[in-house]
Design a protein around this motif. Sequence first.
Motif, PDB file in Angstrom:
ATOM      1  N   PHE A  55       0.818  -1.206   0.000  1.00 10.79           N
ATOM      2  CA  PHE A  55       0.000   0.000   0.000  1.00 10.79           C
ATOM      3  C   PHE A  55       0.857   1.264   0.000  1.00 10.79           C
ATOM      4  CE2 PHE A  55      -2.899  -3.184   1.713  1.00 10.79           C
ATOM      5  CZ  PHE A  55      -3.969  -2.993   0.877  1.00 10.79           C
ATOM      6  N   ILE A  72      -8.054  -9.631   6.750  1.00  8.86           N
ATOM      7  CA  ILE A  72      -7.376  -9.559   5.466  1.00  8.86           C
ATOM      8  C   ILE A  72      -5.860  -9.570   5.681  1.00  8.86           C
ATOM      9  CG2 ILE A  72      -7.445  -7.025   5.377  1.00  8.86           C
ATOM     10  CD1 ILE A  72      -8.439  -8.442   2.319  1.00  8.86           C
ATOM     11  N   TYR A  73      -5.124 -10.338   4.896  1.00 11.53           N
ATOM     12  CA  TYR A  73      -3.699 -10.570   5.036  1.00 11.53           C
ATOM     13  C   TYR A  73      -3.333 -11.172   6.391  1.00 11.53           C
ATOM     14  CZ  TYR A  73      -3.815  -7.323   1.130  1.00 11.53           C
ATOM     15  OH  TYR A  73      -4.125  -6.694  -0.031  1.00 11.53           O
ATOM     16  N   PRO A  81     -13.503 -11.774   5.237  1.00 10.48           N
ATOM     17  CA  PRO A  81     -12.659 -11.555   6.405  1.00 10.48           C
ATOM     18  C   PRO A  81     -13.470 -11.182   7.640  1.00 10.48           C
ATOM     19  CG  PRO A  81     -12.400  -9.763   4.825  1.00 10.48           C
ATOM     20  CD  PRO A  81     -13.383 -10.710   4.246  1.00 10.48           C
ATOM     21  N   ILE A 100      -6.593  -5.947  -2.996  1.00  6.74           N
ATOM     22  CA  ILE A 100      -7.843  -6.633  -3.261  1.00  6.74           C
ATOM     23  C   ILE A 100      -8.670  -5.964  -4.352  1.00  6.74           C
ATOM     24  CG2 ILE A 100     -10.034  -7.346  -2.253  1.00  6.74           C
ATOM     25  CD1 ILE A 100      -7.641  -8.891  -1.224  1.00  6.74           C
ATOM     26  N   GLU A 101      -8.818  -4.649  -4.248  1.00  3.54           N
ATOM     27  CA  GLU A 101      -9.836  -4.018  -5.097  1.00  3.54           C
ATOM     28  C   GLU A 101      -9.355  -3.862  -6.528  1.00  3.54           C
ATOM     29  OE1 GLU A 101      -7.331  -0.619  -5.092  1.00  3.54           O
ATOM     30  OE2 GLU A 101      -7.661  -2.243  -3.676  1.00  3.54           O
ATOM     31  N   ASP A 142      -8.831  -0.557   7.012  1.00  4.47           N
ATOM     32  CA  ASP A 142     -10.089  -1.061   6.480  1.00  4.47           C
ATOM     33  C   ASP A 142     -10.067  -2.593   6.549  1.00  4.47           C
ATOM     34  OD1 ASP A 142     -12.354  -1.656   5.073  1.00  4.47           O
ATOM     35  OD2 ASP A 142     -11.436  -1.309   3.116  1.00  4.47           O
ATOM     36  N   PRO A 143     -10.988  -3.188   7.297  1.00  3.16           N
ATOM     37  CA  PRO A 143     -10.916  -4.640   7.511  1.00  3.16           C
ATOM     38  C   PRO A 143     -11.143  -5.457   6.240  1.00  3.16           C
ATOM     39  CG  PRO A 143     -12.958  -3.750   8.382  1.00  3.16           C
ATOM     40  CD  PRO A 143     -12.116  -2.580   7.995  1.00  3.16           C
ATOM     41  N   MET A 144     -11.707  -4.856   5.201  1.00  6.80           N
ATOM     42  CA  MET A 144     -11.997  -5.644   4.013  1.00  6.80           C
ATOM     43  C   MET A 144     -10.904  -5.562   2.951  1.00  6.80           C
ATOM     44  SD  MET A 144     -14.787  -7.026   4.857  1.00  6.80           S
ATOM     45  CE  MET A 144     -15.489  -7.749   3.398  1.00  6.80           C
ATOM     46  N   THR A 145     -10.129  -4.488   2.925  1.00  6.05           N
ATOM     47  CA  THR A 145      -9.116  -4.368   1.881  1.00  6.05           C
ATOM     48  C   THR A 145      -7.717  -4.148   2.432  1.00  6.05           C
ATOM     49  OG1 THR A 145      -9.456  -1.998   1.712  1.00  6.05           O
ATOM     50  CG2 THR A 145     -10.740  -3.382   0.226  1.00  6.05           C
ATOM     51  N   PRO A 177     -12.644   1.056   0.268  1.00  7.79           N
ATOM     52  CA  PRO A 177     -12.350   1.652   1.576  1.00  7.79           C
ATOM     53  C   PRO A 177     -12.837   3.097   1.718  1.00  7.79           C
ATOM     54  CG  PRO A 177     -10.330   1.255   0.316  1.00  7.79           C
ATOM     55  CD  PRO A 177     -11.436   0.581  -0.413  1.00  7.79           C
TER      56      PRO A 177
END
Lengths: 327, 514, 165
Positions: free
Chosen positions: A107, A163-164, A186, A323-324, B186-189, C54
Amino acid sequence: MNRLIIVTFSLYVFLVAPLHARAQEAFPNRPITIAVPFPPGGVADLTARPVAAAMERVLKNPVIVVNKTGAAGAVGMSYVANSKPDGYTLLMALSSISIIPEADKLFDRQPAYTMDQLVPLALISADPTVLVVRGDSPWKSVKELVADAKKRAGEISYSSSGIYGTLHMAMEMFSHAAGIKLKHVPYGGAGPALTAILGGHVDALASGPAVVIPHIKANKLRPLAGWGAKRVASLPEVATFKELGYDAEFYIWAGMFAPRGTPEPVLKKLRDVIRQTVQEPDFKDAMTKLETPIAYLDAPDFQKFWDKDAKMLTDAVKRIGRIEEKK
Amino acid sequence: MLETLQNLYLGFSVALSPAAFLYAVVGCVIGTIVGVLPGIGPLAGISLLLPASFGMDATSAIILLAGIYYGAMYGGSTTSILMRIPGEAASVMTCIDGYEMTRKGRAGPALAIAAVGSYIAGTVSVVGLMLLAPPLAAFALRFGPPEYTALLLLGLLVLAYMTGGSISKSLAMAALGLLLGMIGIDPMTGFFRFHYGIVELGDGIGVVPVAVGLFGLSEILLTAGQETPPKVMQPRLADLLPSREEWRDSTWPIARGTVLGFLIGIIPGSAHIIASFVSYAVERRVSKHPERFGQGAIEGVAGPESANNSATSGAFVPMLALGVPSGPIPAVMLAALMVHGISPGPLLIQQQPELFWGFIASMYIGNVVLLILNLPLVGLFVNILRVPYPLLYPAILVFCVLGVYAVNSSVVDVWIMIVMGALGYLLRKFDFETAPIVLGVVLAPMLEMSFRQSLAMSSGNYAIFIHRPIAVFMLGAGLFLVLLSLLPIFTRRVNWRRLLGLATNSDLEKEDNR
Amino acid sequence: MTSVRFGNKLTPMSKLSAMLTTDRISGTALALFALGVIWESRRLPLGTFRVPGPAYMPVLLALLLLIFGVLIALTGGRAERLASIRWTEWPHAVAILYICIFSTLALERLGYRLTILFGLVFLVKGVEKKGWLLTVLFALALSFGSFYLFYTLLRVPLPLGPWGI
């Protein structure tokens, strides 16, 4: 009056106080702190407590466990990585220690710590994860699961600790080895992830064996395979992925680290102490109750183990990517 | 039934053994201390004493830890009522009317009602736990992400009934609170949102520092410098106990709070925190005099305090019946069992009857102990108000800093508290209410996570919310409530400006006189 | 509402001050904050309706806050005027905040006991102007007493300062 108090106070805080902390004498002459980057009751915490108790007996010097939680462990790990390398602040970390810097890189953010900032002392335990599905699900073997997953790509779901997180990594290694695509949901920790599969909201889960065995015995969950090189002692009938022909190996391990720069004699002393610690009967007894196998490795072997493990994990993180962006 | 009684007899024979009884009392005392002190809530208290429980046998360990948990829920109300500092997140709502009662010299009755309400809720919910645990636990597990989303949306609706002021201001505060809850990874990404280089923000900002700052610190900032310092209270003995009228007003809130708290408590996750918020809103909604809320209504103390105590017992339902780590605190308690070589699972009740029934019996005993402990303490605590404010508030400040720091040993949390204190001070100067912010911070991470988990489960299909019976029922109930509150606009032509709280007082007076 | 109208003569200053009501100020501030949040979210992926990213929730919430902020500001013309808020406790509040900030900076350098001791002396002596004897006794008792209760009895890890104090 006020101003005088403030000025003296400030001078003291910022100029004089740091000097006091300099004194150096024989190691150890004050309490040693083992920082655990996860909340009490987790694997790292439950491993660190008996280690600390046994080290205290060996060293005849207080050893305290402190939970420095936050950001999936990044807070506690960067705390130790950046603390003074004098052997008084140690770290009890899990496999995720290798994941966080890689995720930070992914990131483009300032890493909380880097792996070079820490030196390994010893591996304490290593627990292979097991793959479980719901007791009422149609899959009786990994083969059936994989075949179904190939038919319905991205439909079979699994929960993870985040996640991760470690449990996400284990599943990613399996689905990569099997060439399938699963749906990842998750959750905020291993506990909620287990609750989710028990409630029937997801189909599969990778988990440490100790917490799922009671549910396996009650036929709520069914084990399909283990990630270890050997079968799990308490689940002898469950094959490993290696035996089944999938190249996936993963352990949730707990190891101790010190900040880099800790003087060599201090490191040697600590390694000696930990070697004696893991042979203490009380320590062995505590780990047996937790159903966590002791897998002691001294620093040089642990370094090799860690390098190999970190490579696997960083590769997995890179494969997952952001992810996105894969949509 | 006979079997239950036999089991209960077994349980009491375990729980009344000297060692187990001692641990129940010790747990309750420690819990009360931990709960009374701001910041350090039940989770921190249990975590700190977890290592101490390793040396005991499993039953004693779980009795001790449970004692700390529900003891903390009793104690949590004390500082909320006396000093407007929430002892833990669940007693935020108690601050509002509890502290107003203190300002009116009714601190004694507020504390007494909180203790009695907690006792009734605690005992009744243990009966529920004892008789209904297995069937309820199976039901509770059906709460997946879509059900959770629906529940939390209902929780948001609660806002509309929570405060007395302007609705647009309440909603703005809620939006602000929800936004603050977005901070963190962010828990999803895995994206780290709004961190500005502070690693400690990864898990988001904690509810405790926000609540202590917005309520406790802002109150000190507002009152410490007043030209006429708050007068020293001289509580009389007669003022310590609730009047007959106050007893009567509290009966139904306690009953409703007990049932509501238990039902919300059994749901896995952290939803039990919202039990007290929901209870407050319900009481305000059903009250014939909603305008008294916020001015020291005893119902606003009785309901939420009962709700958060019965939610505690509710949280044990999935944990004991199924061995599921259904929330942060049950997870720590299950770890305590594992340390003793007991693997918690669905067969726990059958395999460890002494443990389960001893635990149930110890909760009956513990609740009595807490009542006996807390009622005399009311007199003691009320006397704290005799300390002159110039000495009292520095002491309160010390405990705020200490309590907030102790939760995570984190200075960042203390910074958050200070920023929130300053923010709360300004907002209250500008006539905003701060409770919606706290509710927002509590709800935001849970709501976002469960909403996006639901979409992950359904691959982006919103139909998941209407294909699941529990979720669709709750969404329907929410819609019904919204329509119900909009109804007067069409039928009685109530001034919409008044509904939105936009009209000024003089307009309303004019209208009322018509 | 008492508005200041002497005939129809309004000086520019009093006109401005009549426009500055509490709600207008606070509504505008909230709206600006919301815009700031939206601006700060620009680096995060927004995602889509079906797969929210996000930045999805933060932007959505910031838009809500923006709407409410504007609403409060627009309808706040008849609220109390800014000038009518009294700030008599302001100096005290600043002093208290100051000591909070200072204690937080000092907490992990000086240790718990010394920090709290200094903080209390400052508050009780410097701000509240109590006598020295009372101040010192009170500060010593509270800082060391609370440390004993938490660190020693309840085993809460609190920071230690120089010489292990």
